[in-house]
Design an enzyme around this catalytic site. Structure first.
Site, short mmCIF file in Angstrom:
data_model
loop_
_atom_site.label_atom_id
_atom_site.label_comp_id
_atom_site.label_asym_id
_atom_site.label_seq_id
_atom_site.Cartn_x
_atom_site.Cartn_y
_atom_site.Cartn_z
N ILE A 143 0.87 -1.21 -0.11
CA ILE A 143 -0.06 -0.15 0.10
C ILE A 143 0.92 1.18 0.13
CG2 ILE A 143 -1.78 1.28 1.29
CD1 ILE A 143 -2.69 -1.47 2.68
N LYS A 212 5.38 0.14 12.67
CA LYS A 212 4.72 1.03 11.57
C LYS A 212 3.84 2.20 11.80
CE LYS A 212 4.45 -3.84 9.32
NZ LYS A 212 3.40 -4.88 9.08
#
Ligand code: HSE
Length: 447
Positions: A143, A212
């Site tokens: 993504i 993340k």
């Protein structure tokens, strides 16, 4: 385009595991299109790998690719323009990345742990050396969320981000909900499918997601990487009945990484937290199943935006690595001052807004407790909550099974500051009519 006239950009690859192999394959397969986009061919010319045989097999059809077992030969290779670091972990990856930077090479990395923990040092070194460090593959695999946050949404004041950013955990939760599997069985299945990190604790304890989230938070709010301040709670203690009860109440439980501009005691702060979260089942993000990732970003101008796709795997991650290679190829002749800053904000414009302690975070709660089924029990519980200004939004009491004298009560609260809820839980657990621990799961409406 006069391809022959253009000197290829030379790439050195550190690590030829799943993602390295995927990067090799996609670069070869889409070579023509990638060259048309980048303006120059991009060639892997030097590979360092522990298992030479794997690199030999992958690059059998490529002449002139140098293979080594020592990564230092790649970062010191004068002909290499960009080093792609796919070793993972902190050391020795950090040493090689810093050495590549010191040697004036650009770096592309998928290493979320390294950036979350040492990104500030690495970006400072890169800025000093005038090189780029690109890391699209470090967050949510294929993504393009870094690109979206750093460039596509640059007009916005980002308000919050909530993401399913660990595919393994999402797979486990999906399996538990759909099939009634236990946590242990679902984890085994995820490992067999190859989603999990080498150390499964990184996935199920929320550490991988916190890495993340730390990176996204820094880019969204223009703050340094602060992984050590992230609150992290995993999914290993989630019980099947909570998944079921949540469903009955119209919610799904997801491991979310949430970062938000917030306030505590009237002062600005940033929430940075990973934990199981009840999300209304009608939200799109609640319907992201299996190993897929999704990131919901709320900007003040654009409103909510949702990014969905594979968060791991050879070619999805290679897609992100190669996007960075193309970016670096396009930008490497630009004056460093005119490149997109590593953390989206100019390095001298980073803010020192503190990360809030979890006790100061405000959210809603799912509380489950086992109680004796007799008069006054509920009144005692609600009084404890009311005394702390915790307002109840919904409640269910399960029918006790035949002959049983205990029953489960589930309460959903309105938003409240966490330390008040923790205090209330302590008091409730001390009631003689309450058995065992109160299960507490945070809840977000995400609207
Ligand atoms: N182990 C990670 C996950 C994949 O399950 O999402 C790479 O970050």
């Amino acid at each position: 385009m006069a391809d022959g006239a253009m000197k290829p950009l030379q790439v050195g690859l550190l690590g030829m595991g799943t993602v390295g192999r995927g990067t090799w394959d996609v670069l070869r397969r889409n070579e023509e299109e990638i060259t048309r986009r980048a303006g120059r061919p991009i060639r892997i010319t030097h590979i360092a790998t522990r298992t030479l045989a794997r690199a030999q097999a992958a690059s059998r059809d490529a002449e002139g690719v140098r293979l080594d077992t020592d990564p230092q030969t790649v970062v010191d290779d004068r002909d290499v323009d960009i080093v792609v670091e796919l070793i993972g972990g902190i050391e020795p990856a950090k040493t090689y990345v810093l050495r590549a930077i010191a040697n004036g090479k650009h770096v592309v990395t998928a290493n979320k742990a390294l950036l979350a923990a040492h990104g500030n040092e690495i970006f400072a070194a890169a800025q000093k050396a005038g090189v780029m460090v690109a890391f699209e593959a470090a967050v949510a695999g294929g993504i393009p969320i870094i690109k979206a946050l750093r460039e596509g949404l640059t007009a916005n004041r980002i308000e919050w981000i909530a993401g399913i950013i660990n595919g393994t955990s999402n797979f486990i939760l999906s399996e538990m909900r759909a099939t009634g599997a236990t946590f242990a069985a679902a984890l085994k299945d995820a490992q067999a499918r190859g989603y999990a990190e080498t150390d499964p604790a990184f996935d199920v304890d929320g550490i991988d997601a916190a890495h993340k989230l730390t990176i996204m938070s820094a880019i969204a709010f223009g703050v340094p990487m602060q992984f050590d301040k992230a609150y992290t709670e995993g999914i290993s203690r989630l019980a099947r009945e909570d998944i079921r009860y949540a469903e009955e109440l119209g919610y799904r439980i997801k491991l979310l990484g949430i970062t938000r501009r917030s306030k505590a005691n009237g002062r600005d702060g940033i929430e940075l937290r990973v934990h199981p979260t009840l999300v209304p089942h009608k939200r799109l993000i609640a319907n992201v199943e299996g190993a897929m990732n999704a990131v919901l970003v709320k900007g003040d101008a654009v409103g909510p935006t949702l990014y969905y796709g594979p968060g791991a795997g050879a070619e999805p991650t290679a897609s992100a690595v190669i996007a960075d290679l193309v970016d670096v190829t396009r930008m490497h002749t630009a004056d460093p001052e005119h490149r997109v800053p590593h953390l989206a904000f100019q390095p001298d414009q980073l803010s020192d807004t503190p990360v809030l302690a979890i006790g100061d975070v405000e959210t809603s709660y799912y509380l489950r407790m086992r109680v004796e089924d007799r008069p006054g029990v509920l009144a005692d519980i609600t009084r404890i909550l009311a005394d702390r200004e915790i307002s109840i939004d919904a409640m269910i009491q399960k029918e006790p099974s035949e002959g049983a004298e205990q029953t489960d009560i589930i309460l959903l609260t309105h938003r409240s500051v966490e330390h008040r809820v923790v205090d209330a839980i302590g008091r409730i657990e001390a009631l003689p009519t309450v058995r065992g621990k109160v299960v507490r799961i945070r809840m977000e409406e995400l609207n």
